[in-house]
Design an enzyme around this catalytic site. Sequence first.
Site, PDB file in Angstrom:
ATOM      1  N   ASN A 127       9.432   4.484   3.182  1.00 21.00           N
ATOM      2  CA  ASN A 127       9.197   3.971   4.476  1.00 21.00           C
ATOM      3  C   ASN A 127      10.479   3.340   4.877  1.00 21.00           C
ATOM      4  O   ASN A 127      11.339   3.104   4.302  1.00 21.00           O
ATOM      5  CB  ASN A 127       8.177   2.952   4.363  1.00 21.00           C
ATOM      6  N   CYS A 135       4.181   9.169   0.576  1.00 22.97           N
ATOM      7  CA  CYS A 135       2.956   9.650   0.426  1.00 22.97           C
ATOM      8  C   CYS A 135       2.811  10.741  -0.417  1.00 22.97           C
ATOM      9  O   CYS A 135       3.755  11.757  -0.480  1.00 22.97           O
ATOM     10  CB  CYS A 135       2.347  10.286   1.694  1.00 22.97           C
ATOM     11  N   HIS A 188       4.792   4.696  12.711  1.00 22.81           N
ATOM     12  CA  HIS A 188       5.057   4.589  11.276  1.00 22.81           C
ATOM     13  C   HIS A 188       6.142   5.567  10.756  1.00 22.81           C
ATOM     14  O   HIS A 188       5.724   6.862  10.840  1.00 22.81           O
ATOM     15  CB  HIS A 188       3.670   4.768  10.722  1.00 22.81           C
ATOM     16  N   HIS A 235       9.132   7.218   8.574  1.00 22.26           N
ATOM     17  CA  HIS A 235       9.867   7.247   7.068  1.00 22.26           C
ATOM     18  C   HIS A 235      11.227   7.722   7.386  1.00 22.26           C
ATOM     19  O   HIS A 235      11.510   8.341   8.298  1.00 22.26           O
ATOM     20  CB  HIS A 235       8.937   8.243   6.223  1.00 22.26           C
ATOM     21  N   ARG A 293       0.759  -1.292  -0.136  1.00 19.69           N
ATOM     22  CA  ARG A 293      -0.193  -0.031  -0.260  1.00 19.69           C
ATOM     23  C   ARG A 293       0.791   1.335  -0.102  1.00 19.69           C
ATOM     24  O   ARG A 293       0.901   1.916  -1.135  1.00 19.69           O
ATOM     25  CB  ARG A 293      -1.047  -0.079   1.255  1.00 19.69           C
ATOM     26  N   ASP A 294       1.388   1.716   1.322  1.00 12.81           N
ATOM     27  CA  ASP A 294       2.551   2.771   1.119  1.00 12.81           C
ATOM     28  C   ASP A 294       3.566   2.709   0.392  1.00 12.81           C
ATOM     29  O   ASP A 294       3.762   4.031  -0.299  1.00 12.81           O
ATOM     30  CB  ASP A 294       2.918   3.010   2.731  1.00 12.81           C
TER      31      ASP A 294
HETATM   32  P1  HMG Z   1     -13.354  14.151  -2.977  1.00 18.41           P
HETATM   33  O1  HMG Z   1     -12.915  14.341  -4.534  1.00 18.41           O
HETATM   34  O2  HMG Z   1     -13.301  15.207  -2.027  1.00 18.41           O
HETATM   35  O3  HMG Z   1     -14.603  13.294  -2.863  1.00 18.41           O
HETATM   36  O4  HMG Z   1     -11.978  13.034  -2.468  1.00 18.41           O
HETATM   37  P2  HMG Z   1     -15.689  12.894  -3.769  1.00 18.41           P
HETATM   38  O5  HMG Z   1     -16.880  12.518  -2.852  1.00 18.41           O
HETATM   39  O6  HMG Z   1     -16.083  14.259  -4.526  1.00 18.41           O
HETATM   40  O7  HMG Z   1     -15.376  11.965  -4.544  1.00 18.41           O
HETATM   41  C1  HMG Z   1     -14.490  11.884  -5.682  1.00 18.41           C
HETATM   42  C2  HMG Z   1     -14.774  10.748  -6.704  1.00 18.41           C
HETATM   43  O8  HMG Z   1     -14.163   9.495  -6.070  1.00 18.41           O
HETATM   44  C3  HMG Z   1     -16.099  10.448  -6.998  1.00 18.41           C
HETATM   45  O9  HMG Z   1     -16.205   9.774  -8.393  1.00 18.41           O
HETATM   46  C4  HMG Z   1     -16.539   9.403  -6.133  1.00 18.41           C
HETATM   47  O10 HMG Z   1     -17.687   8.650  -6.298  1.00 18.41           O
HETATM   48  C5  HMG Z   1     -14.979   8.725  -5.785  1.00 18.41           C
HETATM   49  P3  HMG Z   1     -16.975  10.532  -9.626  1.00 18.41           P
HETATM   50  O11 HMG Z   1     -18.459  10.670  -9.330  1.00 18.41           O
HETATM   51  O12 HMG Z   1     -16.304  11.780  -9.534  1.00 18.41           O
HETATM   52  O13 HMG Z   1     -16.875   9.546 -10.585  1.00 18.41           O
HETATM   53  N1  HMG Z   1     -15.001   8.095  -4.564  1.00 18.41           N
HETATM   54  C6  HMG Z   1     -14.289   6.865  -4.304  1.00 18.41           C
HETATM   55  N2  HMG Z   1     -14.018   6.232  -4.989  1.00 18.41           N
HETATM   56  C7  HMG Z   1     -13.304   4.743  -4.637  1.00 18.41           C
HETATM   57  N3  HMG Z   1     -13.313   4.439  -3.462  1.00 18.41           N
HETATM   58  C8  HMG Z   1     -13.754   5.607  -2.373  1.00 18.41           C
HETATM   59  C9  HMG Z   1     -14.114   6.800  -2.845  1.00 18.41           C
HETATM   60  N4  HMG Z   1     -14.846   7.864  -2.268  1.00 18.41           N
HETATM   61  C10 HMG Z   1     -15.070   8.881  -3.258  1.00 18.41           C
HETATM   62  N5  HMG Z   1     -13.433   5.368  -1.225  1.00 18.41           N
HETATM   63  C11 HMG Z   1     -11.225  11.257  -0.900  1.00 18.41           C
HETATM   64  C12 HMG Z   1     -12.307  12.463  -1.041  1.00 18.41           C
HETATM   65  C13 HMG Z   1     -11.389  11.154   0.592  1.00 18.41           C
HETATM   66  C14 HMG Z   1     -12.452  10.279  -1.636  1.00 18.41           C
HETATM   67  C15 HMG Z   1      -9.960  11.383  -1.827  1.00 18.41           C
HETATM   68  O14 HMG Z   1      -9.433  12.585  -1.451  1.00 18.41           O
HETATM   69  C16 HMG Z   1      -9.249  10.448  -1.707  1.00 18.41           C
HETATM   70  O15 HMG Z   1      -9.672   9.132  -2.136  1.00 18.41           O
HETATM   71  N6  HMG Z   1      -8.123  10.417  -0.829  1.00 18.41           N
HETATM   72  C17 HMG Z   1      -7.110   9.298  -0.801  1.00 18.41           C
HETATM   73  C18 HMG Z   1      -5.760   9.879  -0.604  1.00 18.41           C
HETATM   74  C19 HMG Z   1      -4.787   8.740  -0.076  1.00 18.41           C
HETATM   75  O16 HMG Z   1      -5.197   7.571  -0.231  1.00 18.41           O
HETATM   76  N7  HMG Z   1      -3.508   9.167   0.269  1.00 18.41           N
HETATM   77  C20 HMG Z   1      -2.563   8.300   0.694  1.00 18.41           C
HETATM   78  C21 HMG Z   1      -2.928   7.674   2.085  1.00 18.41           C
HETATM   79  S1  HMG Z   1      -2.498   8.361   3.515  1.00 18.41           S
HETATM   80  C22 HMG Z   1      -0.867   8.363   3.811  1.00 18.41           C
HETATM   81  O17 HMG Z   1      -0.295   7.579   2.925  1.00 18.41           O
HETATM   82  C23 HMG Z   1      -0.292   8.408   5.116  1.00 18.41           C
HETATM   83  C24 HMG Z   1      -0.105   7.358   5.809  1.00 18.41           C
HETATM   84  O18 HMG Z   1       0.863   6.502   5.335  1.00 18.41           O
HETATM   85  C25 HMG Z   1       0.712   7.729   7.300  1.00 18.41           C
HETATM   86  C26 HMG Z   1       1.876   8.578   7.355  1.00 18.41           C
HETATM   87  O19 HMG Z   1       2.877   8.131   6.389  1.00 18.41           O
HETATM   88  O20 HMG Z   1       1.915   9.451   8.025  1.00 18.41           O
HETATM   89  C27 HMG Z   1      -1.331   6.559   6.377  1.00 18.41           C
HETATM   90 MG    MG Z   2       3.302   6.379   5.166  1.00 18.29          MG
END
Ligand code: HMG
Ligand code: MG
Length: 309
Positions: free
Chosen positions: A273, A260, A227, A229, A13-14
């Site tokens: 990471n 990320c 967690h 990096h 994933r990450d």
């Molecule tokens: P948005 O654009 O504000 O929301 O995104 P929306 O509701 O307008 O949705 C946009 C489109 O996505 C729509 O499709 C939804 O249906 C669809 P359209 O109508 O335009 O065709 N949609 C989805 N599709 C599949 N699965 C879903 C989903 N939700 C909406 N669950 C949203 C808001 C939260 C969805 C978006 O910002 C998003 O997906 N963000 C994810 C970002 C991400 O994954 N970042 C990396 C993870 S965090 C990280 O890595 C840190 C961590 O490792 C810890 C660390 O290192 O500190 C965890």
């Molecule tokens: Mg991370």
Amino acid sequence: MNTQVRITDVAPRDGLQAETTIVATDRKANLVRALHATHVDEIEVSSFVSPKWIPQLGDAKELFAMIAAEKPQGIIYSALVPNQRGLQGALAVNAHARQEHGVERLIDKVSVFTAASEGFSLKNTNATIEETLIRFAPVIDQAHHHGLMVRGYISCIVRCPFDADISPVQVANVASRLLDLGIDELDLGDTIGAATPETLEPVIMEVVDRLEGNATNPFGDPTLTVHLHDTFGHASECVKMALELGVRSFDSAAGGLGGCPYASTETSRAPGNLSTLQLLHTITEMGYSTKVDLDAMAAASKIASELLP
Ligand code: HMG
Ligand code: MG
């Protein structure tokens, strides 16, 4: 003293979510299979997020279907879900695995994710911290209703690429809110690898205070995970300090893959990471132990490294 340390490998994933290369699903499945052989406690397999935001993980459903019949006993599969739509995706995968392969529960845990900084929260999920927490409430309740564990991530626990330094109290306030919502595990993310032992220690201390003695969750696992990096090469020193403070659960990635996407700036890309082999080395050096087989992890790390050009 408990010397057993829990390891979650987040490479599928990450490790892959921020790469310009989109790795083919069967190659991701090979990495997960290689991780099976390591006896790691948990594999963070993928995310049910918007494919418009993270196209690299748009194949979560297909990936889980590919490995559904092969999940070994004793390894937890987890996946990130930002909202109810994401949880529905995870539940649909579980229903399919039950129907096709008789697997009682393929995905055991879902992870919600927010941040200690508003800037990162907005860039990562298009929502303020408060808005993410409001989204999580029904997700956590429904996940529990379906017997899933819930991890709650807080990103940028020391520094944010958009909002600069973060105070330990700020992190602990978000931690308290997540704990009040009922998460089973709190995961503190040093998203951009800014932490040093000096800056991480007060964060852990402040958060441990909010755990009110709940070092173990209802599933018998540590409530707190860290967690890291390894951007500036401080991750191992931070692990040593965290072990001494009592932390018994860490995330890391086979091959040190990843970062990320929204932690990057125009001029610097968020680095990898903490590598799982490096983490294991530090844990052993400190006199602690894990369930992980080192040779198998070396093999999985090689497979992980070969996934990217
Ligand atoms: P948005 O654009 O504000 O929301 O995104 P929306 O509701 O307008 O949705 C946009 C489109 O996505 C729509 O499709 C939804 O249906 C669809 P359209 O109508 O335009 O065709 N949609 C989805 N599709 C599949 N699965 C879903 C989903 N939700 C909406 N669950 C949203 C808001 C939260 C969805 C978006 O910002 C998003 O997906 N963000 C994810 C970002 C991400 O994954 N970042 C990396 C993870 S965090 C990280 O890595 C840190 C961590 O490792 C810890 C660390 O290192 O500190 C965890
Ligand atoms: Mg991370």
